[in-house]
Design a protein around this motif. Structure first.
Motif, short mmCIF file in Angstrom:
data_model
loop_
_atom_site.label_atom_id
_atom_site.label_comp_id
_atom_site.label_asym_id
_atom_site.label_seq_id
_atom_site.Cartn_x
_atom_site.Cartn_y
_atom_site.Cartn_z
N THR B 11 0.88 -1.16 0.00
CA THR B 11 0.00 0.00 0.00
C THR B 11 0.92 1.21 0.00
O THR B 11 1.79 1.34 0.86
CB THR B 11 -0.90 -0.02 1.25
OG1 THR B 11 -1.51 -1.31 1.31
CG2 THR B 11 -1.96 1.04 1.17
N VAL B 12 0.75 2.08 -0.99
CA VAL B 12 1.69 3.19 -1.15
C VAL B 12 0.94 4.47 -1.41
O VAL B 12 -0.11 4.49 -2.07
CB VAL B 12 2.71 2.88 -2.29
CG1 VAL B 12 2.01 2.53 -3.59
CG2 VAL B 12 3.69 4.03 -2.51
N VAL B 13 1.46 5.56 -0.85
CA VAL B 13 0.88 6.87 -1.12
C VAL B 13 2.00 7.75 -1.68
O VAL B 13 3.12 7.72 -1.19
CB VAL B 13 0.24 7.48 0.16
CG1 VAL B 13 1.20 7.50 1.33
CG2 VAL B 13 -0.27 8.89 -0.10
N GLN B 14 1.67 8.47 -2.75
CA GLN B 14 2.68 9.37 -3.31
C GLN B 14 2.38 10.80 -2.88
O GLN B 14 1.28 11.31 -3.07
CB GLN B 14 2.70 9.29 -4.85
CG GLN B 14 3.79 10.18 -5.43
CD GLN B 14 4.03 9.99 -6.92
OE1 GLN B 14 3.23 9.39 -7.61
NE2 GLN B 14 5.13 10.53 -7.41
N ARG B 29 -3.00 6.42 -4.68
CA ARG B 29 -3.25 7.31 -3.55
C ARG B 29 -2.26 8.48 -3.62
O ARG B 29 -1.05 8.25 -3.70
CB ARG B 29 -3.06 6.55 -2.23
CG ARG B 29 -4.11 5.48 -1.96
CD ARG B 29 -3.81 4.73 -0.67
NE ARG B 29 -4.89 3.83 -0.27
CZ ARG B 29 -5.02 2.58 -0.73
NH1 ARG B 29 -4.15 2.08 -1.57
NH2 ARG B 29 -6.03 1.82 -0.30
N TYR B 55 3.86 17.88 9.49
CA TYR B 55 3.18 16.92 10.37
C TYR B 55 1.76 16.67 9.86
O TYR B 55 1.31 15.54 9.77
CB TYR B 55 3.18 17.50 11.79
CG TYR B 55 2.53 16.60 12.82
CD1 TYR B 55 3.20 15.48 13.32
CD2 TYR B 55 1.25 16.87 13.28
CE1 TYR B 55 2.60 14.66 14.26
CE2 TYR B 55 0.64 16.06 14.24
CZ TYR B 55 1.32 14.95 14.72
OH TYR B 55 0.72 14.14 15.64
N HIS B 56 1.09 17.75 9.44
CA HIS B 56 -0.27 17.61 8.93
C HIS B 56 -0.30 16.77 7.65
O HIS B 56 -1.07 15.82 7.52
CB HIS B 56 -0.89 18.98 8.67
CG HIS B 56 -2.18 18.90 7.89
ND1 HIS B 56 -3.32 18.34 8.41
CD2 HIS B 56 -2.48 19.27 6.61
CE1 HIS B 56 -4.29 18.38 7.49
NE2 HIS B 56 -3.81 18.93 6.39
N VAL B 58 1.91 14.72 6.28
CA VAL B 58 2.31 13.31 6.46
C VAL B 58 1.16 12.56 7.14
O VAL B 58 0.87 11.41 6.79
CB VAL B 58 3.63 13.22 7.27
CG1 VAL B 58 3.92 11.76 7.65
CG2 VAL B 58 4.79 13.78 6.45
N GLY B 59 0.45 13.25 8.04
CA GLY B 59 -0.73 12.65 8.68
C GLY B 59 -1.81 12.30 7.65
O GLY B 59 -2.43 11.23 7.71
N ALA B 61 -1.21 11.61 4.57
CA ALA B 61 -0.67 10.46 3.84
C ALA B 61 -0.95 9.16 4.62
O ALA B 61 -1.31 8.13 4.03
CB ALA B 61 0.82 10.63 3.59
N LEU B 62 -0.83 9.22 5.93
CA LEU B 62 -1.12 8.03 6.76
C LEU B 62 -2.61 7.69 6.66
O LEU B 62 -2.98 6.51 6.53
CB LEU B 62 -0.72 8.28 8.21
CG LEU B 62 0.79 8.47 8.46
CD1 LEU B 62 1.05 8.79 9.94
CD2 LEU B 62 1.60 7.25 8.04
N ASP B 63 -3.47 8.73 6.69
CA ASP B 63 -4.91 8.49 6.50
C ASP B 63 -5.15 7.79 5.17
O ASP B 63 -5.97 6.87 5.07
CB ASP B 63 -5.70 9.81 6.47
CG ASP B 63 -5.74 10.48 7.84
OD1 ASP B 63 -5.52 9.78 8.84
OD2 ASP B 63 -5.99 11.71 7.89
N LEU B 65 -3.26 5.83 3.56
CA LEU B 65 -2.86 4.41 3.60
C LEU B 65 -3.95 3.53 4.21
O LEU B 65 -4.04 2.35 3.91
CB LEU B 65 -1.57 4.25 4.40
CG LEU B 65 -0.28 4.80 3.77
CD1 LEU B 65 0.88 4.69 4.76
CD2 LEU B 65 0.07 4.09 2.48
N THR B 66 -4.78 4.14 5.08
CA THR B 66 -5.82 3.34 5.76
C THR B 66 -7.18 3.49 5.08
O THR B 66 -8.18 3.00 5.60
CB THR B 66 -5.97 3.77 7.24
OG1 THR B 66 -6.31 5.16 7.27
CG2 THR B 66 -4.69 3.55 8.02
N THR B 67 -7.22 4.18 3.95
CA THR B 67 -8.50 4.40 3.27
C THR B 67 -8.63 3.48 2.06
O THR B 67 -7.75 3.43 1.21
CB THR B 67 -8.59 5.88 2.78
OG1 THR B 67 -8.32 6.75 3.88
CG2 THR B 67 -9.96 6.17 2.19
#
Lengths: 350, 79
Positions: B11-14, B29, B55-56, B58-59, B61-63, B65-67
């Protein structure tokens, strides 16, 4: 005499290099830089040169397009050229963005030139005429000659042939067209069918564009159990660049240990820097975390939102790099990540 | 690169500034960054502002990954 306007980036518009890639759009009632070559070759006069920094166009596209369209609304012109952009990705995208907007707003022919590897080709070939060009400015004369020859055909009202014959990238637009030998469609269809049945090569008259999308990977269920790796095409490396990754057209990548680091320390403290030749390195050298956000990932790790930041980050340079090399490096990095039991990736590009 | 990584099952986000390029290349993503030379922190702003932005995003980006997504998606950022 017909009139032409030429769009150039900060470099070919003689403003400067990467340090002024944020240059806001301007218009000059003269021929600047490459615009002089256009003027010599065209059956038209180049009356204005529009110049805009690639980063300005890339990061503030709407604003840049609006400013330039506003410049042009009182200018009388018959044709618009952008570039050539060679293999410069941002410049190609900029030529496409402005070319498409000018075409829509003023309905004049818009012509550009880009190398096949330029991302602008894929994005904008349907919107404007884009001719295949060289890798670098060494091909300036050849590339400008090609597009001004075609521009002259349009200006002189000559009959235009299909994309393959004129030489530009196919736009996927269908025209009604009579073959010289007048072979009717039913005969061509039967010929094609027979070839197909006999297992011979045939060329479809209605090619279907290929979409090369990858199957979407499933969402991560629980980030707090997940190891995430950072990968970048932004060229962040230890200051001595131990893997000798090239600054452009890279064929190499590196992996660098960040275990125990709260953040990436910078060039001045002899730690990390960028070797990417496609953007101004000042900000990334001063704080490499703006490209590879180790500090933010550590914070999320500390808060327990993610399981672990993988002990290495992976880096290469994404300017002038061919899709083939990028795919190979991507595969190699993916293999490493599999071996290291990483589950998810954040890839940052510049 | 992003495609090969996703093809391999990650699972990757660019995170990219030129979202149209990321889309055309085939990233699924995507999270926008603020510029090319400084994707996650404008050096003309204070260190604190740069940190908050980074921080926002990258946060986000983490969301991402979980979507679960059905098609290519660009995730919205607030700062």
């Amino acid at each position: 005499m017909k009139k032409a306007v030429v769009y150039l980036n900060q470099f070919f518009g003689q403003i400067g290099g990467e340090d002024v890639a944020d240059h806001a759009p301007e218009i000059r009632e003269e021929k600047v830089g490459a615009a002089m070559l256009y003027d010599q070759l065209l059956d038209a006069e180049v009356t204005h040169t529009v110049i805009c920094g690639d980063n300005f166009m890339g990061s503030n596209t709407e604003e840049a397009v609006e400013i330039i369209l506003d410049f042009l609304k009182d200018v009388d012109f018959d044709i618009f050229f952008a570039g050539p952009a060679f293999q410069a990705g941002r410049y190609g995208m900029a030529c496409g963005e402005i070319g498409k907007a000018v075409k829509e707003e003023f309905d004049v022919p818009v012509i550009s030139s880009m190398n096949i590897e330029n991302p602008g080709v894929e994005v904008f070939k349907k919107d404007i005429y884009i001719f295949p060009g060289g890798h670098s400015a060494a091909k300036m004369r050849d590339d400008v000659k090609k597009i001004t020859d075609f521009g002259n055909k349009i200006l002189n009202g000559e009959k235009l042939l299909p994309a393959e014959e004129e030489g530009y990238y196919k736009r996927g637009i269908r025209h009604q067209y009579f073959l010289e030998d007048e072979t009717p469609a039913y005969e061509r269809a039967i010929d094609m069918l027979l070839k197909k049945i006999n297992g011979e090569e045939f060329e479809s008259e209605l090619p279907i564009p290929e979409l090369d999308l990858v199957e979407i990977a499933p969402a991560i269920e629980d980030l707090s159990e997940t190891t995430i790796a950072l990968v970048t095409s932004g060229g962040i490396v230890p200051v001595d660049n131990p893997d000798k990754i090239q600054s452009a057209s890279a064929t190499r990548w590196g992996k660098y240990d960040i275990s125990g680091m709260d953040r990436l320390e910078n060039r001045d403290s002899n730690n990390f820097k960028t070797i990417h030749a496609g953007y101004d390195p000042a900000a990334a050298d001063a704080d490499p975390n703006v490209v590879v956000p180790v500090d933010a990932m550590r914070k999320y790790e500390e808060e327990g939102r993610i399981g672990k930041l993988h002990d290495y980050f992976y880096s290469t340079v994404g300017t002038g790099t061919t899709q083939k090399e990028a795919a190979r490096m991507g595969k190699e990095i993916a293999q490493e990540l599999q071996d290291a039991n990483v589950q998810a990736v954040i890839l940052t590009s510049t | 690169m992003v495609k090969e990584i996703e093809k391999a099952g990650f699972t990757v986000v660019q995170m990219a500034n030129l979202i149209p390029v990321a889309k055309t290349v085939g990233a699924n993503r995507m999270v926008p960054t603020i510029s090319i030379p400084y994707p996650l922190g404008d050096p003309s702003t204070s260190k604190e502002e740069q940190w908050e932005l980074r921080y926002h995003r990258v946060g986000v980006a983490l969301d991402a990954l979980t979507t679960e997504i059905e098609e290519q998606k660009v995730f919205d950022v607030e700062i």
